[in-house]
Scaffold this motif. Structure first.
Motif, PDB file in Angstrom:
ATOM      1  N   PHE A 106       0.830  -1.206   0.000  1.00  0.00           N
ATOM      2  CA  PHE A 106       0.000   0.000   0.000  1.00  0.00           C
ATOM      3  C   PHE A 106       0.865   1.256   0.000  1.00  0.00           C
ATOM      4  N   VAL A 107       1.854   1.285   0.870  1.00  0.00           N
ATOM      5  CA  VAL A 107       2.710   2.470   1.004  1.00  0.00           C
ATOM      6  C   VAL A 107       3.458   2.743  -0.296  1.00  0.00           C
ATOM      7  N   ILE A 108       4.020   1.705  -0.902  1.00  0.00           N
ATOM      8  CA  ILE A 108       4.766   1.891  -2.149  1.00  0.00           C
ATOM      9  C   ILE A 108       3.834   2.347  -3.272  1.00  0.00           C
ATOM     10  N   ALA A 109       2.654   1.731  -3.367  1.00  0.00           N
ATOM     11  CA  ALA A 109       1.700   2.111  -4.414  1.00  0.00           C
ATOM     12  C   ALA A 109       1.225   3.551  -4.225  1.00  0.00           C
ATOM     13  N   TYR A 110       1.014   3.943  -2.972  1.00  0.00           N
ATOM     14  CA  TYR A 110       0.549   5.311  -2.686  1.00  0.00           C
ATOM     15  C   TYR A 110       1.597   6.339  -3.123  1.00  0.00           C
ATOM     16  N   VAL A 111       2.843   6.126  -2.714  1.00  0.00           N
ATOM     17  CA  VAL A 111       3.885   7.102  -3.035  1.00  0.00           C
ATOM     18  C   VAL A 111       4.135   7.143  -4.536  1.00  0.00           C
ATOM     19  N   ARG A 112       4.062   5.986  -5.203  1.00  0.00           N
ATOM     20  CA  ARG A 112       4.249   5.969  -6.660  1.00  0.00           C
ATOM     21  C   ARG A 112       3.177   6.808  -7.350  1.00  0.00           C
ATOM     22  N   LEU A 113       1.943   6.716  -6.873  1.00  0.00           N
ATOM     23  CA  LEU A 113       0.857   7.501  -7.468  1.00  0.00           C
ATOM     24  C   LEU A 113       1.015   8.982  -7.160  1.00  0.00           C
ATOM     25  N   ILE A 114       1.347   9.300  -5.918  1.00  0.00           N
ATOM     26  CA  ILE A 114       1.484  10.695  -5.498  1.00  0.00           C
ATOM     27  C   ILE A 114       2.626  11.387  -6.238  1.00  0.00           C
ATOM     28  N   PRO A 128      -7.045  17.203   1.384  1.00  0.00           N
ATOM     29  CA  PRO A 128      -7.769  17.879   2.465  1.00  0.00           C
ATOM     30  C   PRO A 128      -6.843  18.035   3.683  1.00  0.00           C
ATOM     31  N   PRO A 129      -6.906  19.157   4.388  1.00  0.00           N
ATOM     32  CA  PRO A 129      -5.994  19.393   5.518  1.00  0.00           C
ATOM     33  C   PRO A 129      -5.971  18.266   6.541  1.00  0.00           C
ATOM     34  N   HIS A 130      -7.125  17.653   6.825  1.00  0.00           N
ATOM     35  CA  HIS A 130      -7.151  16.635   7.880  1.00  0.00           C
ATOM     36  C   HIS A 130      -6.509  15.318   7.447  1.00  0.00           C
ATOM     37  N   LEU A 131      -6.164  15.194   6.153  1.00  0.00           N
ATOM     38  CA  LEU A 131      -5.524  13.968   5.673  1.00  0.00           C
ATOM     39  C   LEU A 131      -4.023  14.144   5.435  1.00  0.00           C
ATOM     40  N   ARG A 132      -3.518  15.345   5.615  1.00  0.00           N
ATOM     41  CA  ARG A 132      -2.107  15.590   5.296  1.00  0.00           C
ATOM     42  C   ARG A 132      -1.167  14.918   6.295  1.00  0.00           C
ATOM     43  N   LYS A 133      -1.571  14.807   7.538  1.00  0.00           N
ATOM     44  CA  LYS A 133      -0.735  14.119   8.518  1.00  0.00           C
ATOM     45  C   LYS A 133      -0.591  12.647   8.147  1.00  0.00           C
ATOM     46  N   ALA A 134      -1.695  12.020   7.740  1.00  0.00           N
ATOM     47  CA  ALA A 134      -1.635  10.620   7.311  1.00  0.00           C
ATOM     48  C   ALA A 134      -0.759  10.486   6.072  1.00  0.00           C
ATOM     49  N   HIS A 135      -0.858  11.450   5.164  1.00  0.00           N
ATOM     50  CA  HIS A 135      -0.007  11.470   3.969  1.00  0.00           C
ATOM     51  C   HIS A 135       1.463  11.527   4.369  1.00  0.00           C
ATOM     52  N   ASP A 136       1.806  12.423   5.282  1.00  0.00           N
ATOM     53  CA  ASP A 136       3.200  12.557   5.723  1.00  0.00           C
ATOM     54  C   ASP A 136       3.700  11.263   6.366  1.00  0.00           C
ATOM     55  N   GLU A 137       2.840  10.613   7.099  1.00  0.00           N
ATOM     56  CA  GLU A 137       3.220   9.366   7.760  1.00  0.00           C
ATOM     57  C   GLU A 137       3.505   8.265   6.742  1.00  0.00           C
ATOM     58  N   ILE A 138       2.696   8.212   5.698  1.00  0.00           N
ATOM     59  CA  ILE A 138       2.919   7.210   4.645  1.00  0.00           C
ATOM     60  C   ILE A 138       4.247   7.472   3.940  1.00  0.00           C
ATOM     61  N   ILE A 139       4.533   8.738   3.649  1.00  0.00           N
ATOM     62  CA  ILE A 139       5.797   9.086   3.003  1.00  0.00           C
ATOM     63  C   ILE A 139       6.971   8.658   3.881  1.00  0.00           C
ATOM     64  N   LYS A 144      11.659   5.399   5.241  1.00  0.00           N
ATOM     65  CA  LYS A 144      12.489   4.916   6.345  1.00  0.00           C
ATOM     66  C   LYS A 144      12.294   3.443   6.697  1.00  0.00           C
ATOM     67  N   ARG A 145      11.185   2.844   6.241  1.00  0.00           N
ATOM     68  CA  ARG A 145      10.943   1.455   6.620  1.00  0.00           C
ATOM     69  C   ARG A 145      10.880   0.496   5.435  1.00  0.00           C
ATOM     70  N   PHE A 146      10.114   0.863   4.407  1.00  0.00           N
ATOM     71  CA  PHE A 146       9.864  -0.105   3.338  1.00  0.00           C
ATOM     72  C   PHE A 146      10.807   0.042   2.150  1.00  0.00           C
ATOM     73  N   ALA A 147      11.051   1.253   1.687  1.00  0.00           N
ATOM     74  CA  ALA A 147      11.970   1.419   0.554  1.00  0.00           C
ATOM     75  C   ALA A 147      13.421   1.418   1.019  1.00  0.00           C
ATOM     76  N   HIS A 148      13.672   1.875   2.252  1.00  0.00           N
ATOM     77  CA  HIS A 148      15.019   1.924   2.805  1.00  0.00           C
ATOM     78  C   HIS A 148      14.960   1.518   4.271  1.00  0.00           C
ATOM     79  N   ASN A 149      15.980   0.851   4.733  1.00  0.00           N
ATOM     80  CA  ASN A 149      16.066   0.467   6.140  1.00  0.00           C
ATOM     81  C   ASN A 149      16.772   1.583   6.900  1.00  0.00           C
ATOM     82  N   ALA A 150      16.013   2.627   7.225  1.00  0.00           N
ATOM     83  CA  ALA A 150      16.607   3.837   7.790  1.00  0.00           C
ATOM     84  C   ALA A 150      16.174   4.084   9.232  1.00  0.00           C
ATOM     85  N   GLY A 151      15.776   3.041   9.925  1.00  0.00           N
ATOM     86  CA  GLY A 151      15.466   3.188  11.336  1.00  0.00           C
ATOM     87  C   GLY A 151      14.142   3.859  11.629  1.00  0.00           C
ATOM     88  N   HIS A 152      13.063   3.355  11.063  1.00  0.00           N
ATOM     89  CA  HIS A 152      11.748   3.911  11.367  1.00  0.00           C
ATOM     90  C   HIS A 152      11.328   3.520  12.786  1.00  0.00           C
TER      91      HIS A 152
END
Length: 230
Positions: A106-114, A128-139, A144-152
């Motif tokens: 899901f995370v990879i597909a979301y970022v690829r689309l965005i 929408p403003p109330h969804l931007r925090k969730a967007h930032d979390e997915i990014i 840091k976790r799925f595309a790179h092992n950067a210590g999430h």
């Protein structure tokens, strides 16, 4: 280039069948030269007119191609979220790994689309403003976790080494955090993006209509059951 020919159907006993049943025959441009002169001139004129119209809206057609390029990514994102939101939950290793796998997809597909790529892309301020925090979390999850092992922060591990009786005993404790069936806001994000893509398509087709004076249609039908992200 091909020239579409609109032709009337064979005679029918029902007048409504005659009015509604119409078909299009596609004639390759290379075959036009073999038509009778009066047909050939008429079709050649149509081809030239069509080509001139398409050249005049070339930039809009390129935008349409980019938008269509994002449709496959949108379909993948919707389906992955459907699978994640319906995933079984229990405390087994298999269930945890299933959630981890679907969350990663899901995370990879979301970022690829965005990010856009061959598609159109979506900026953070469009959401929408109330969804931007969730967007930032997915990014952040992607980077840091799925595309790179950067210590999430959702992944942690501890290594214990004990010594006794002349040997070292090593033990590992892993802690992995994830949202059960995905975060609540993820479904809203998918629903919003689906609507955004449809709105962009509608506006682009309207712009093409205004510029060419011709109707522009796009294949549509009922959405599959898994596309409902609520």
């Amino acid at each position: 280039m091909t020239a579409p020919i609109e032709s009337s159907p064979m005679e029918s006993n029902a007048e409504e069948d005659y009015a509604e049943d119409r078909e299009y025959v596609v004639v390759p441009e290379e075959a036009i030269q073999f038509l009778p002169p009066e047909w050939r001139d008429a079709f050649q004129s149509k081809v030239e007119d069509s080509r001139a119209i398409l050249e005049a809206v070339d930039s809009d057609i390129k935008n349409l191609i980019r938008l269509v390029g994002a449709f496959q990514g949108m379909a993948s994102l919707s389906y992955i979220h459907h699978r994640l939101s319906k995933a079984d939950f229990n405390s087994t290793t298999e269930a945890i790994l299933e959630h981890d796998m679907l969350t990663s997809a899901f995370v990879i597909a979301y970022v690829r689309l965005i990010d856009g790529g061959i598609g159109s892309g979506v900026s953070r301020k469009t959401l929408p403003p109330h969804l931007r925090k969730a967007h930032d979390e997915i990014i952040e999850l992607r980077n840091k976790r799925f595309a790179h092992n950067a210590g999430h922060r959702s992944v942690d591990g501890k290594l214990d080494i004990l010594f006794g009786d002349g040997r070292f005993d090593v033990s590992v404790t892993m802690q992995v955090g994830y949202y059960v069936r995905g975060a609540n806001e993820w479904g809203e994000l998918v629903t919003f993006l689906n609507g955004l893509m449809f709105d962009r398509l509608t506006k682009l087709l309207e712009r093409l209509k205004d510029k060419t004076g011709c109707e522009w249609t796009f294949p549509s039908g009922p959405p599959p059951a898994w596309s409902d992200s609520r």
